[in-house]
Design a protein around this motif. Structure first.
Motif, PDB file in Angstrom:
ATOM      1  N   GLY A  51      42.619  42.393  34.969  1.00 26.90           N
ATOM      2  CA  GLY A  51      41.791  41.660  35.925  1.00 26.90           C
ATOM      3  C   GLY A  51      42.523  41.407  37.237  1.00 26.90           C
ATOM      4  O   GLY A  51      43.760  41.454  37.293  1.00 26.90           O
ATOM      5  N   GLY A  53      41.830  38.545  39.021  1.00 26.48           N
ATOM      6  CA  GLY A  53      41.825  37.112  39.263  1.00 26.48           C
ATOM      7  C   GLY A  53      40.606  36.730  40.113  1.00 26.48           C
ATOM      8  O   GLY A  53      40.771  36.101  41.168  1.00 26.48           O
ATOM      9  N   GLU A  79      28.762  42.218  34.000  1.00 23.34           N
ATOM     10  CA  GLU A  79      28.099  41.420  35.037  1.00 23.34           C
ATOM     11  C   GLU A  79      29.088  40.707  35.967  1.00 23.34           C
ATOM     12  O   GLU A  79      28.876  40.634  37.180  1.00 23.34           O
ATOM     13  N   ASN A  84      31.784  39.905  41.276  1.00 26.71           N
ATOM     14  CA  ASN A  84      33.046  39.753  42.025  1.00 26.71           C
ATOM     15  C   ASN A  84      33.190  40.846  43.082  1.00 26.71           C
ATOM     16  O   ASN A  84      33.669  40.587  44.198  1.00 26.71           O
TER      17      ASN A  84
HETATM   18  N1  LIG Z   1      30.014  45.321  28.904  1.00 27.61           N
HETATM   19  C1  LIG Z   1      29.876  46.470  28.282  1.00 27.61           C
HETATM   20  O1  LIG Z   1      28.949  46.647  27.463  1.00 27.61           O
HETATM   21  C2  LIG Z   1      30.822  47.612  28.567  1.00 27.61           C
HETATM   22  C3  LIG Z   1      30.618  48.826  27.903  1.00 27.61           C
HETATM   23  C4  LIG Z   1      31.472  49.909  28.186  1.00 27.61           C
HETATM   24  C5  LIG Z   1      32.476  49.756  29.111  1.00 27.61           C
HETATM   25  N2  LIG Z   1      32.647  48.554  29.747  1.00 27.61           N
HETATM   26  C6  LIG Z   1      33.738  48.441  30.727  1.00 27.61           C
HETATM   27  O2  LIG Z   1      34.646  47.492  30.240  1.00 27.61           O
HETATM   28  C7  LIG Z   1      35.131  46.682  31.306  1.00 27.61           C
HETATM   29  C8  LIG Z   1      34.978  45.210  30.949  1.00 27.61           C
HETATM   30  O3  LIG Z   1      33.605  44.944  30.712  1.00 27.61           O
HETATM   31  P1  LIG Z   1      33.083  43.439  30.599  1.00 27.61           P
HETATM   32  O4  LIG Z   1      31.655  43.494  30.218  1.00 27.61           O
HETATM   33  O5  LIG Z   1      34.063  42.632  29.803  1.00 27.61           O
HETATM   34  O6  LIG Z   1      33.202  43.009  32.134  1.00 27.61           O
HETATM   35  P2  LIG Z   1      32.879  41.627  32.873  1.00 27.61           P
HETATM   36  O7  LIG Z   1      32.419  40.617  31.886  1.00 27.61           O
HETATM   37  O8  LIG Z   1      32.037  41.928  34.027  1.00 27.61           O
HETATM   38  O9  LIG Z   1      34.327  41.254  33.409  1.00 27.61           O
HETATM   39  C9  LIG Z   1      35.117  40.173  32.944  1.00 27.61           C
HETATM   40  C10 LIG Z   1      36.414  40.207  33.699  1.00 27.61           C
HETATM   41  O10 LIG Z   1      37.188  41.360  33.334  1.00 27.61           O
HETATM   42  C11 LIG Z   1      37.851  41.887  34.469  1.00 27.61           C
HETATM   43  N3  LIG Z   1      37.346  43.252  34.719  1.00 27.61           N
HETATM   44  C12 LIG Z   1      36.180  43.812  34.296  1.00 27.61           C
HETATM   45  N4  LIG Z   1      36.112  45.095  34.663  1.00 27.61           N
HETATM   46  C13 LIG Z   1      37.254  45.360  35.326  1.00 27.61           C
HETATM   47  C14 LIG Z   1      37.774  46.526  35.934  1.00 27.61           C
HETATM   48  N5  LIG Z   1      37.101  47.699  35.922  1.00 27.61           N
HETATM   49  N6  LIG Z   1      39.000  46.437  36.541  1.00 27.61           N
HETATM   50  C15 LIG Z   1      39.696  45.271  36.541  1.00 27.61           C
HETATM   51  N7  LIG Z   1      39.242  44.147  35.969  1.00 27.61           N
HETATM   52  C16 LIG Z   1      38.049  44.183  35.357  1.00 27.61           C
HETATM   53  C17 LIG Z   1      37.549  40.960  35.613  1.00 27.61           C
HETATM   54  O11 LIG Z   1      38.587  39.984  35.587  1.00 27.61           O
HETATM   55  P3  LIG Z   1      39.063  39.222  36.914  1.00 27.61           P
HETATM   56  O12 LIG Z   1      37.994  38.265  37.254  1.00 27.61           O
HETATM   57  O13 LIG Z   1      40.369  38.616  36.525  1.00 27.61           O
HETATM   58  O14 LIG Z   1      39.232  40.278  37.992  1.00 27.61           O
HETATM   59  C18 LIG Z   1      36.231  40.344  35.194  1.00 27.61           C
HETATM   60  O15 LIG Z   1      35.975  39.108  35.804  1.00 27.61           O
HETATM   61  C19 LIG Z   1      34.369  47.078  32.574  1.00 27.61           C
HETATM   62  O16 LIG Z   1      35.278  47.763  33.405  1.00 27.61           O
HETATM   63  C20 LIG Z   1      33.245  47.967  32.090  1.00 27.61           C
HETATM   64  O17 LIG Z   1      33.011  49.046  32.978  1.00 27.61           O
HETATM   65  C21 LIG Z   1      31.844  47.485  29.482  1.00 27.61           C
END
Ligand SMILES: NC(=O)c1ccc[n+]([C@@H]2O[C@H](COP(=O)([O-])OP(=O)(O)OC[C@H]3O[C@@H](n4cnc5c(N)ncnc54)[C@H](OP(=O)(O)O)[C@@H]3O)[C@@H](O)[C@H]2O)c1
Length: 246
Positions: A51, A53, A79, A84
């Motif tokens: 992340g 931050g 989301e 962000n």
């Molecule tokens: N949600 C799903 O179903 C899913 C499925 C397949 C792949 N993914 C991938 O997995 C990652 C995390 O998904 P999530 O649903 O947990 O995301 P999220 O809830 O939108 O993100 C939570 C936190 O994780 C960090 N983050 C997320 N994506 C990042 C990235 N590409 N690079 C650096 N920091 C990142 C950020 O931290 P900070 O605020 O500290 O920056 C963000 O605030 C994403 O990159 C997404 O493309 C997600």
């Protein structure tokens, strides 16, 4: 003119965009990953993990690293990072593009139940069947943990994290999947109902065809909306065009 593109990744589209941009002379490309997957696939260009931050941290990174364009190619359900990215782009004036594969659309014969959330999916399940194929990701099982009467087959890339329903059989697998493979899996586990997010894309769509062929209902969790004023492009070619590199 040299430029530095930051791709917020974690998707097949992000990987394809990194490959396309890395092939351009004078383009520095960095892909950012959250670090959720233990062994992410190889990526062209530079990679950073973890992340930032929040929006402020991301804005700082954009400034420090001289980023000239930001592409949010994260998963449609990620989301927070999408919110962000929009805020950081607005704060820094760095041009931003959101790349989102289109969602799936039901066709004739599909028995889809659209729902707004994982909790709503869980609320619907007891009426639809007792044996559930869950493909909503390893972090989403908590919403189903109270469904002690149902049997779950949960598929994810890395092992899911508790809490999860007590009667859960975990399958670890990474797409793409095929229709014959998905049909065999649904039959083998005597599945009554499938639960999926509307992730879109070809790699994981075979389960939908298999469910239709077997006459099974599918609970489809709808995507969260994009931030206000943000519009997305549907594919890598459109993203390159938006970046002026098409
Ligand atoms: N949600 C799903 O179903 C899913 C499925 C397949 C792949 N993914 C991938 O997995 C990652 C995390 O998904 P999530 O649903 O947990 O995301 P999220 O809830 O939108 O993100 C939570 C936190 O994780 C960090 N983050 C997320 N994506 C990042 C990235 N590409 N690079 C650096 N920091 C990142 C950020 O931290 P900070 O605020 O500290 O920056 C963000 O605030 C994403 O990159 C997404 O493309 C997600």
């Amino acid at each position: 003119m040299s430029c530095h593109v930051l791709i917020l990744g974690g998707t097949a589209e992000a990987r394809a965009l990194a490959a396309a941009l890395s092939a351009r002379p004078g383009v520095r490309v960095t892909t950012s990953l959250a670090g959720r997957v233990a062994r992410p696939g190889a990526l062209d260009g530079e990679v950073r993990v973890g992340g930032f931050g929040g929006a402020e941290g991301l804005a700082g990174w954009l400034r420090r690293e001289g980023v000239t364009a930001l592409v949010d190619a994260t998963h449609p359900f990620a989301e927070s990072i999408t919110a962000n990215a929009a805020r950081a782009a607005a704060a820094t004036g760095v041009p931003a593009v959101v790349l989102r594969r289109p969602g799936w659309r039901p066709g004739p014969g599909d028995l889809w139940h659209p729902v707004p959330s994982l909790d709503a999916a869980a609320g619907l399940l007891p009426r639809l069947g007792r044996r559930v194929f869950l493909t909503t990701g390893r972090l989403g099982l908590a919403s189903f943990a109270h469904l002690t009467e149902l049997h779950f087959v949960a598929r994810s890339v890395d092992p899911p994290e508790p809490p999860m329903p007590p009667d859960t059989h975990v399958l670890l697998a990474r797409g793409p999947f095929t229709v014959p493979g998905e049909t065999a899996l649904l039959r083998e586990h005597r599945i009554d109902v499938l639960v999926t997010k509307d992730s879109g894309g070809a790699a994981t769509a075979a389960k939908l065809t298999a469910a239709r062929d077997l006459g099974l209902p599918v609970v489809v969790v709808q995507r969260p909306p994009l931030p206000d004023g943000v519009t997305a492009v549907p594919d890598v070619a459109s993203a390159l065009e938006r970046l002026g590199l098409g």
